[in-house]
Scaffold this motif. Structure first.
Motif, PDB file in Angstrom:
ATOM      1  N   SER A  24       0.811  -1.218   0.000  1.00  0.00           N
ATOM      2  CA  SER A  24       0.000   0.000   0.000  1.00  0.00           C
ATOM      3  C   SER A  24       0.845   1.269   0.000  1.00  0.00           C
ATOM      4  O   SER A  24       0.395   2.309  -0.460  1.00  0.00           O
ATOM      5  N   PHE A 104      -1.604  -0.443  14.156  1.00  0.00           N
ATOM      6  CA  PHE A 104      -2.612  -1.351  13.624  1.00  0.00           C
ATOM      7  C   PHE A 104      -2.437  -2.699  14.284  1.00  0.00           C
ATOM      8  O   PHE A 104      -1.339  -3.253  14.306  1.00  0.00           O
ATOM      9  N   CYS A 106      -4.722  -6.513  14.870  1.00  0.00           N
ATOM     10  CA  CYS A 106      -5.933  -7.314  14.667  1.00  0.00           C
ATOM     11  C   CYS A 106      -5.710  -8.708  15.240  1.00  0.00           C
ATOM     12  O   CYS A 106      -4.591  -9.076  15.596  1.00  0.00           O
ATOM     13  N   ARG A 117      -7.895 -15.651  10.605  1.00  0.00           N
ATOM     14  CA  ARG A 117      -7.449 -14.279  10.817  1.00  0.00           C
ATOM     15  C   ARG A 117      -5.937 -14.200  10.728  1.00  0.00           C
ATOM     16  O   ARG A 117      -5.259 -15.120  11.135  1.00  0.00           O
ATOM     17  N   GLU A 121     -10.482  -8.680   5.051  1.00  0.00           N
ATOM     18  CA  GLU A 121     -10.890  -7.379   5.612  1.00  0.00           C
ATOM     19  C   GLU A 121      -9.787  -6.793   6.496  1.00  0.00           C
ATOM     20  O   GLU A 121      -9.511  -5.596   6.445  1.00  0.00           O
ATOM     21  N   ASP A 122      -9.140  -7.636   7.292  1.00  0.00           N
ATOM     22  CA  ASP A 122      -8.021  -7.177   8.127  1.00  0.00           C
ATOM     23  C   ASP A 122      -6.898  -6.617   7.262  1.00  0.00           C
ATOM     24  O   ASP A 122      -6.310  -5.576   7.578  1.00  0.00           O
ATOM     25  N   GLN A 124      -7.103  -5.361   4.231  1.00  0.00           N
ATOM     26  CA  GLN A 124      -7.542  -4.081   3.655  1.00  0.00           C
ATOM     27  C   GLN A 124      -7.427  -2.968   4.678  1.00  0.00           C
ATOM     28  O   GLN A 124      -6.982  -1.858   4.353  1.00  0.00           O
ATOM     29  N   LYS A 125      -7.815  -3.245   5.909  1.00  0.00           N
ATOM     30  CA  LYS A 125      -7.720  -2.240   6.973  1.00  0.00           C
ATOM     31  C   LYS A 125      -6.263  -1.890   7.267  1.00  0.00           C
ATOM     32  O   LYS A 125      -5.933  -0.724   7.505  1.00  0.00           O
ATOM     33  N   ALA A 126      -5.382  -2.876   7.246  1.00  0.00           N
ATOM     34  CA  ALA A 126      -3.958  -2.626   7.473  1.00  0.00           C
ATOM     35  C   ALA A 126      -3.383  -1.735   6.373  1.00  0.00           C
ATOM     36  O   ALA A 126      -2.637  -0.800   6.647  1.00  0.00           O
ATOM     37  N   ALA A 128      -5.066   0.382   4.456  1.00  0.00           N
ATOM     38  CA  ALA A 128      -5.650   1.723   4.603  1.00  0.00           C
ATOM     39  C   ALA A 128      -4.980   2.469   5.755  1.00  0.00           C
ATOM     40  O   ALA A 128      -4.710   3.676   5.660  1.00  0.00           O
ATOM     41  N   PHE A 129      -4.691   1.767   6.848  1.00  0.00           N
ATOM     42  CA  PHE A 129      -4.000   2.376   7.982  1.00  0.00           C
ATOM     43  C   PHE A 129      -2.633   2.907   7.547  1.00  0.00           C
ATOM     44  O   PHE A 129      -2.281   4.049   7.826  1.00  0.00           O
ATOM     45  N   SER A 132      -2.878   6.013   5.472  1.00  0.00           N
ATOM     46  CA  SER A 132      -3.230   7.200   6.262  1.00  0.00           C
ATOM     47  C   SER A 132      -2.031   7.731   7.028  1.00  0.00           C
ATOM     48  O   SER A 132      -1.873   8.940   7.178  1.00  0.00           O
TER      49      SER A 132
END
Length: 135
Positions: A24, A104, A106, A117, A121-122, A124-126, A128-129, A132
């Motif tokens: 990312s 981050f 999870c 896990r 979804e985790d 994608q969140k990582a 995006a984090f 940011s």
């Protein structure tokens, strides 16, 4: 800004996050046995609790690379614990390396707990984090 991603994993869970984060922000994830080649402004450092502390190889990486780290952003997985900031701050206190308040974390699969896990979804969140933080 210069970004690097390093990680330590026993199960492969944190490696999945490391690769999503690195992709990312446009760099490559490497294990903590790979030293930093140059000074980095932000080091995304992934590790988890093992016996209520971080693995000695992470501490060794920090000691060996202390002069090349501007700031650490923690990430990781765990079956129970939710933050690596406290042990990370303790590990780098003598080096004067700041640890970001944002991190981050999870759930990670551990034996029969949290199967699958980190999941898509985790990851994608990582990603995006990391974006940011890098903005």
């Amino acid at each position: 800004m210069q970004y690097q991603v390093r990680y330590y994993t026993r199960s492969g869970n944190t490696e999945k996050l490391a690769k999503a984060i690195a992709e990312s922000i446009g760099c490559t994830a490497a294990k903590v046995d790979t030293p930093l080649a140059e000074k980095t402004d932000i080091l995304f450092l992934g590790c988890s609790y093992y016996a209520f502390d971080m693995d000695p190889s992470v501490k060794a990486f920090l000691a060996e690379n202390k002069d090349k780290i501007g700031k650490i952003v923690c990430f990781g997985t765990s079956a129970m614990m939710k933050s690596m900031k406290k042990p990370m701050k303790k590990a780098v206190q003598e080096y004067g390396i700041p640890v970001a308040e944002e991190e981050f974390h999870c759930r990670g699969e551990f034996w029969k707990a949290h199967p699958g896990r980190p999941d898509a979804e985790d990851l994608q969140k990582a990603a995006a984090f990391a974006k940011s933080v890098a903005e």
